[in-house]
Design a protein around this motif. Structure first.
Motif, short mmCIF file in Angstrom:
data_model
loop_
_atom_site.label_atom_id
_atom_site.label_comp_id
_atom_site.label_asym_id
_atom_site.label_seq_id
_atom_site.Cartn_x
_atom_site.Cartn_y
_atom_site.Cartn_z
N UNK A 102 0.85 -1.20 0.00
CA UNK A 102 0.00 0.00 0.00
C UNK A 102 0.88 1.24 0.00
N UNK A 103 0.25 2.40 -0.18
CA UNK A 103 0.97 3.67 -0.13
C UNK A 103 1.13 4.08 1.33
N UNK A 104 2.36 4.37 1.76
CA UNK A 104 2.63 4.79 3.13
C UNK A 104 2.14 6.22 3.36
N UNK A 105 2.12 6.65 4.62
CA UNK A 105 1.63 8.00 4.96
C UNK A 105 2.41 9.10 4.25
N UNK A 106 3.70 8.88 4.03
CA UNK A 106 4.51 9.91 3.39
C UNK A 106 4.18 10.05 1.91
N UNK B 147 16.77 -3.07 -7.07
CA UNK B 147 15.75 -3.26 -8.10
C UNK B 147 15.56 -1.95 -8.83
N UNK B 148 15.50 -2.02 -10.14
CA UNK B 148 15.29 -0.84 -10.98
C UNK B 148 14.03 -1.04 -11.81
N UNK B 149 13.15 -0.03 -11.79
CA UNK B 149 11.93 -0.07 -12.59
C UNK B 149 12.04 0.94 -13.72
N UNK B 150 11.97 0.47 -14.94
CA UNK B 150 11.97 1.34 -16.11
C UNK B 150 10.58 1.28 -16.75
N UNK B 151 9.72 2.26 -16.39
CA UNK B 151 8.39 2.37 -16.98
C UNK B 151 7.60 1.07 -16.81
N UNK B 152 7.56 0.58 -15.56
CA UNK B 152 6.87 -0.66 -15.26
C UNK B 152 5.70 -0.41 -14.31
N UNK B 153 4.63 -1.24 -14.37
CA UNK B 153 3.52 -1.10 -13.42
C UNK B 153 3.92 -1.67 -12.06
N UNK B 154 3.19 -1.26 -11.01
CA UNK B 154 3.51 -1.75 -9.68
C UNK B 154 3.19 -3.24 -9.52
N UNK B 155 2.32 -3.77 -10.36
CA UNK B 155 2.07 -5.22 -10.32
C UNK B 155 3.35 -5.98 -10.67
N UNK C 188 -0.72 -6.14 -4.67
CA UNK C 188 -0.66 -4.69 -4.91
C UNK C 188 -2.02 -4.06 -4.63
N UNK C 189 -2.13 -3.34 -3.51
CA UNK C 189 -3.34 -2.59 -3.17
C UNK C 189 -3.04 -1.10 -3.07
N UNK C 190 -2.09 -0.64 -3.87
CA UNK C 190 -1.73 0.79 -3.84
C UNK C 190 -2.76 1.65 -4.56
N UNK C 191 -3.46 1.07 -5.53
CA UNK C 191 -4.38 1.85 -6.36
C UNK C 191 -3.67 2.67 -7.42
N UNK C 192 -2.36 2.57 -7.52
CA UNK C 192 -1.58 3.32 -8.52
C UNK C 192 -1.56 2.52 -9.82
N UNK C 193 -2.09 3.11 -10.88
CA UNK C 193 -2.32 2.37 -12.11
C UNK C 193 -1.36 2.67 -13.24
N UNK C 194 -0.51 3.69 -13.08
CA UNK C 194 0.39 4.07 -14.16
C UNK C 194 1.63 3.18 -14.18
N UNK D 157 12.44 4.57 0.82
CA UNK D 157 12.89 5.08 -0.48
C UNK D 157 11.76 5.29 -1.48
N UNK D 158 10.69 4.50 -1.37
CA UNK D 158 9.61 4.58 -2.35
C UNK D 158 8.31 5.11 -1.76
N UNK D 159 8.19 5.15 -0.44
CA UNK D 159 6.93 5.58 0.17
C UNK D 159 5.83 4.55 0.04
N UNK D 160 6.23 3.28 -0.01
CA UNK D 160 5.27 2.18 -0.09
C UNK D 160 5.44 1.29 1.14
N UNK D 161 4.34 0.74 1.62
CA UNK D 161 4.36 -0.05 2.85
C UNK D 161 4.04 -1.51 2.55
N UNK D 162 4.79 -2.40 3.19
CA UNK D 162 4.53 -3.83 3.10
C UNK D 162 4.12 -4.34 4.47
N UNK D 163 2.94 -4.92 4.58
CA UNK D 163 2.45 -5.43 5.86
C UNK D 163 1.83 -6.80 5.65
#
Length: 266
Positions: A124-128, A173-181, A197-203, A239-245
């Motif tokens: 998910x997306x962290x508070x930051x 890990x390096x992401x070059x124009x990749x989806x979060x899935x 992936x429950x971030x809701x980020x679709x780009x 580093x990414x502002x994403x949370x793993x729980x």
């Protein structure tokens, strides 16, 4: 080559020539296994999996991790020899379909997918908030040959076309124009469990995440998972502002309904 199809149906992709037979241990040293070839490799026109448990073919055919499989245990122990010729220009997607059709034809494989509750990592997306940006189209570059170089901090330098590298004490890990899935899938491989992936980020996104293990002698192997997990999870958040729980969640699995142990004749 495509097999004939009934009118109105799309022909299914199949190998030009394929051989499947029970394996014989290779060499005087006992049972040895070897797999390779196919799209994106140095031998795109040939595929082989010698002295392999059938899961070694099921996994690339259905893009499976161990926790996504539900079926007979013998797929990890009974071994076979696979050899096949691949038509020129075959894509990765078509290659997976060829493997699926080969398993269905020779082993009478029938499967379905369903959701099952299991302990997973929720992304998910962290508070930051997310600390990365939408990606831009990149050339489909291939990794440069040779060993990866390291930066001054000991992290591998990832050039375009290289998505992940692991070494003693360091991972990146390096992401070059990749989806979060796509990112979630890489995380699941490293954390050895499902990542949803429950971030809701679709780009599609560009970013880099680097982590160092507490013990610099540790590398990312199954024996080192207790060292790897906290370092990677903390790096993803800081580093990414994403949370793993961890939580119990429905995860899609591939269920085997039918699978013959003896392949049909070539």
């Amino acid at each position: 080559m495509l097999c004939p199809a009934a009118s109105g149906q799309t022909p299914k992709p199949i190998f030009e020539v394929a051989s499947v037979k029970p394996a014989t241990p290779l060499g005087p040293g006992g049972m040895q296994s070897d797999a390779g070839g196919g799209p994106g490799t140095n031998d795109p026109g040939r595929y082989h999996c010698h002295n392999c448990p059938i899961f070694w073919v099921l996994s690339p055919a259905y893009d499976l991790e161990l926790y996504e499989y539900s079926g007979p245990d013998w797929v990890h122990s009974v071994r076979y020899d696979f050899d096949a010729n691949i038509p020129p220009g075959t894509t990765h997607e078509a290659f997976r379909s060829m493997l699926q059709n080969l398993l269905a034809d020779r082993f009478k494989l029938v499967v379905h997918r369903e959701k099952r509750d299991m302990l997973a990592y929720e992304l998910t997306v962290a508070r930051i908030g997310p600390k990365f940006h939408e990606g831009v189209p990149h050339d489909d570059s291939k990794p440069e040959p040779g060993p990866l170089k390291k930066d001054k901090d000991g992290f591998p330098i990832l050039t375009p076309g290289t998505s992940m590298a692991l070494g003693p004490g360091h991972g990146r890990i390096r992401s070059d124009n990749q989806p979060l899935a796509w990112f979630a899938h890489l995380l699941s491989q490293q954390l050895q469990g499902p990542v949803v992936d429950n971030t809701g980020l679709q780009a599609r996104y560009d970013f880099m995440v680097s982590w160092a293990f507490k013990n610099p002698g540790v590398s990312a192997t199954s024996d080192d998972i207790d060292e790897l997990q906290p370092a990677l999870i903390e790096a993803v958040q800081s580093q990414l502002g994403l949370k793993l729980a961890k939580k119990k969640m429905p995860v899609e699995v591939l269920v085997v309904d039918r699978l013959e142990r003896t392949p049909t004749e070539n």
